[in-house]
Design a protein around this motif. Structure first.
Motif, PDB file in Angstrom:
ATOM      1  N   ILE A  47      48.780  38.607  41.878  1.00  0.00           N
ATOM      2  CA  ILE A  47      47.741  38.200  42.833  1.00  0.00           C
ATOM      3  C   ILE A  47      47.465  39.335  43.811  1.00  0.00           C
ATOM      4  O   ILE A  47      46.338  39.528  44.271  1.00  0.00           O
ATOM      5  CB  ILE A  47      48.153  36.914  43.578  1.00  0.00           C
ATOM      6  CG1 ILE A  47      48.241  35.745  42.598  1.00  0.00           C
ATOM      7  CG2 ILE A  47      47.158  36.582  44.694  1.00  0.00           C
ATOM      8  CD1 ILE A  47      48.741  34.452  43.232  1.00  0.00           C
ATOM      9  N   VAL A  48      48.514  40.113  44.133  1.00  0.00           N
ATOM     10  CA  VAL A  48      48.330  41.276  45.010  1.00  0.00           C
ATOM     11  C   VAL A  48      47.327  42.250  44.411  1.00  0.00           C
ATOM     12  O   VAL A  48      46.443  42.770  45.104  1.00  0.00           O
ATOM     13  CB  VAL A  48      49.680  41.987  45.254  1.00  0.00           C
ATOM     14  CG1 VAL A  48      49.468  43.382  45.831  1.00  0.00           C
ATOM     15  CG2 VAL A  48      50.539  41.175  46.202  1.00  0.00           C
ATOM     16  N   PRO A 206      43.210  33.386  47.508  1.00  0.00           N
ATOM     17  CA  PRO A 206      44.348  33.965  46.780  1.00  0.00           C
ATOM     18  C   PRO A 206      45.447  34.494  47.698  1.00  0.00           C
ATOM     19  O   PRO A 206      46.630  34.464  47.325  1.00  0.00           O
ATOM     20  CB  PRO A 206      43.717  35.087  45.950  1.00  0.00           C
ATOM     21  CG  PRO A 206      42.396  35.364  46.588  1.00  0.00           C
ATOM     22  CD  PRO A 206      41.947  34.082  47.196  1.00  0.00           C
ATOM     23  N   ALA A 207      45.073  34.973  48.896  1.00  0.00           N
ATOM     24  CA  ALA A 207      46.098  35.452  49.835  1.00  0.00           C
ATOM     25  C   ALA A 207      47.007  34.308  50.267  1.00  0.00           C
ATOM     26  O   ALA A 207      48.241  34.463  50.361  1.00  0.00           O
ATOM     27  CB  ALA A 207      45.447  36.106  51.043  1.00  0.00           C
ATOM     28  N   ALA A 208      46.426  33.157  50.526  1.00  0.00           N
ATOM     29  CA  ALA A 208      47.223  31.986  50.900  1.00  0.00           C
ATOM     30  C   ALA A 208      48.084  31.504  49.737  1.00  0.00           C
ATOM     31  O   ALA A 208      49.250  31.129  49.918  1.00  0.00           O
ATOM     32  CB  ALA A 208      46.298  30.865  51.379  1.00  0.00           C
ATOM     33  N   ILE A 209      47.511  31.523  48.530  1.00  0.00           N
ATOM     34  CA  ILE A 209      48.274  31.119  47.343  1.00  0.00           C
ATOM     35  C   ILE A 209      49.477  32.037  47.155  1.00  0.00           C
ATOM     36  O   ILE A 209      50.585  31.587  46.839  1.00  0.00           O
ATOM     37  CB  ILE A 209      47.372  31.133  46.093  1.00  0.00           C
ATOM     38  CG1 ILE A 209      46.318  30.024  46.194  1.00  0.00           C
ATOM     39  CG2 ILE A 209      48.200  30.962  44.823  1.00  0.00           C
ATOM     40  CD1 ILE A 209      45.292  30.061  45.078  1.00  0.00           C
ATOM     41  N   LEU A 210      49.278  33.356  47.358  1.00  0.00           N
ATOM     42  CA  LEU A 210      50.373  34.314  47.219  1.00  0.00           C
ATOM     43  C   LEU A 210      51.507  33.997  48.188  1.00  0.00           C
ATOM     44  O   LEU A 210      52.685  33.955  47.793  1.00  0.00           O
ATOM     45  CB  LEU A 210      49.850  35.734  47.470  1.00  0.00           C
ATOM     46  CG  LEU A 210      50.905  36.845  47.510  1.00  0.00           C
ATOM     47  CD1 LEU A 210      51.573  37.000  46.150  1.00  0.00           C
ATOM     48  CD2 LEU A 210      50.280  38.169  47.955  1.00  0.00           C
ATOM     49  N   ALA A 211      51.157  33.762  49.453  1.00  0.00           N
ATOM     50  CA  ALA A 211      52.179  33.488  50.468  1.00  0.00           C
ATOM     51  C   ALA A 211      52.959  32.219  50.151  1.00  0.00           C
ATOM     52  O   ALA A 211      54.194  32.172  50.304  1.00  0.00           O
ATOM     53  CB  ALA A 211      51.530  33.385  51.843  1.00  0.00           C
TER      54      ALA A 211
END
Length: 483
Positions: A47-48, A206-211
């Motif tokens: 995701i990064v 996607p940033a929230a999903i990654l965290a």
């Protein structure tokens, strides 16, 4: 059972005993560990790369609308700052990424890099002034600087050896998909007022999903082992490889242990001593990757297509398809042909593509023929880049760096990548005006040929080898008696 050793004699004896145990364990484990255990963790890490590609391309289409809405329309310096501020911050983030990854672990490093991307994208989406936009882009850049090196580390450390190359190729594919997503999502920006704000808001998902997803992913067993958390490392290996492969994985780790894992790593140690050669190889690969002219080709592609009456959107589609096709080819071949073969022929193909560009700009071919040579060379360049020179360095470097220096060496090499990237972008248009495309593309082609020679002489094949086997093989001869 996996007690750390300080005596050189006892270490040698234990390593020999471990080798016997390892051979017995391997005989019992005739099959490779299933890829199904590690795949979900690798997909979360990629995701990064998706965010990396998305944020690099998110301002391309909307930049004109952003400048109008925020009151700096026609100010080329301000427009350049919107793009370059993110790159400058990424350089700063890459410098500290190794210390973050070693300090808090790979998993928390992912979560930390997602926070500035979340906050920065939100600031960009709600910006009312140029200053607000630049502040948001700077925060996003910090996250982008930390994230990709950590992703490369994590994927290399949690992947079984027989699929590590395939997993590493997923990073390149995710980056490509992120770039294409940014271009597609940005298409309505000229018809819908304020659509550029939606482009930034979407990146927060996607940033929230990654965290959140990283809370359920494994920590790197290699990092846990370095910290002396052997029981936790065993548990994570079991989640990644299955219970039958835990013992052999732990014995592999103990083979490369020299009792100095907890000592801090200084920059001077990366440049001198037993690790200097592998760090030099890594930094040079990233420098040659950028000096090949890949970013210049991406920049100039729209102009070439536009001269032939093809829209920039269609040009971006062609380039995106070539990039994605090459990345898929790399995914299929990485663990079959190996890293060195793909890297070698990738740079050779890029040199051939640059030769087509030189011929197209030489005036020998007719205008009609020159267009086909130019477009063909451009698409071939992107395709061959995506097969090897794009994905391999980010995968190969965590493989060849010893565990003790892996995170910080990656940070150093990524900072070299960003510096060369910045200067190539800064000087490209000026050199194009002063030297012309014929000579400039000749220079890029020369760097590609230099990369072919460098890879042949300096890069070792790592396909199918464990990280510990690679580490032991790369210890310089003069240091082996002390290992």
């Amino acid at each position: 059972m996996y007690k750390r050793m300080t005596s050189r004699d006892s270490m040698s004896a234990d390593v020999e005993a471990d080798s016997v145990l390892l051979q017995n364990a391997v005989q019992k484990e005739m099959t490779n560990p299933s890829w199904k255990y590690s795949c979900p963790h690798v997909l979360v890490a990629t995701i990064v790369a998706l965010l990396f590609g998305y944020h690099l391309g998110v301002v391309n289409e909307p930049l004109e609308s952003i400048s109008v809405d925020l009151g700096f329309s026609g100010d080329t310096l301000a427009e350049g700052l919107v793009v370059s501020t993110c790159l400058a911050a990424a350089f700063a983030g890459s410098l500290i990424s190794g210390w973050i990854a070693d300090g808090v672990g790979r998993r928390r490093a992912f979560q930390l890099c997602s926070l500035p991307m979340l906050l920065g994208a939100s600031i960009c989406a709600t910006a009312k002034t140029l200053a607000g936009m630049l502040a948001g882009r700077f925060l996003v850049g910090l996250g982008l600087g930390v994230g990709p090196p950590v992703a490369s580390l994590y994927v290399a450390e949690v992947s079984p050896a027989h699929v590590r190359g395939t997993y590493g190729s997923l990073i390149q594919i995710a980056t490509c998909l992120g770039l294409m997503a940014a271009l597609v999502i940005g298409i309505p920006v000229k018809n819908i007022v304020g659509w550029w704000r939606v482009c930034f808001w979407l990146s927060t998902i996607p940033a929230a999903i990654l965290a959140l997803a990283m809370m359920f992913c494994v920590e790197s067993p290699h990092w846990l082992y370095k910290r002396g958390k052997l029981a936790e490392a065993e548990f994570e290996f079991e989640r990644l490889l299955g219970s039958s492969h835990v013992k052999s994985a732990m014995l592999e780790l103990s083979k490369s242990n020299r009792g100095d894992e907890t000592e801090s790593v200084k920059i001077s140690e990366l440049l001198h001593g037993r690790h200097s050669r592998v760090v030099f190889i890594g930094a040079t690969l990233f420098a040659l990757q950028q000096l090949s002219g890949i970013n210049a080709v991406f920049y100039f592609s729209s102009t070439v297509f536009r001269r032939a009456g093809v829209s920039s959107n269609l040009a971006n589609v062609f380039i995106g398809i070539a990039n994605l096709t090459g990345s898929i080819v790399a995914l299929v071949l990485m663990d079959k042909l190996g890293r060195k073969v793909l890297l070698h022929w990738s740079f050779f193909g890029m040199a051939l593509a640059m030769a087509l560009q030189v011929f197209a700009s030489s005036g020998i071919a007719s205008n009609y023929g020159a267009f086909y040579f130019s477009v063909g060379g451009m698409l071939l360049f992107v395709l061959t880049f995506a097969v090897g020179a794009g994905p391999v360095p980010g995968l190969l470097l965590p493989e060849i760096f010893p565990s003790r220096i892996r995170a910080k060496a990656m940070a150093f090499c990524m900072s070299v990548h960003w510096v060369v990237n910045f200067f190539v972008g800064l000087m490209f248009l000026r050199l194009l005006d002063q030297l012309g495309p014929h000579l400039l593309y000749s220079i890029f082609g020369t760097f590609c040929l230099m990369a072919v020679v460098f890879v042949k002489r300096n890069v070792m094949e790592t396909k199918g080898k464990s990280l510990q086997e690679i580490e032991i093989a790369l210890i310089p001869q003069e240091y082996r008696e002390f290992s």
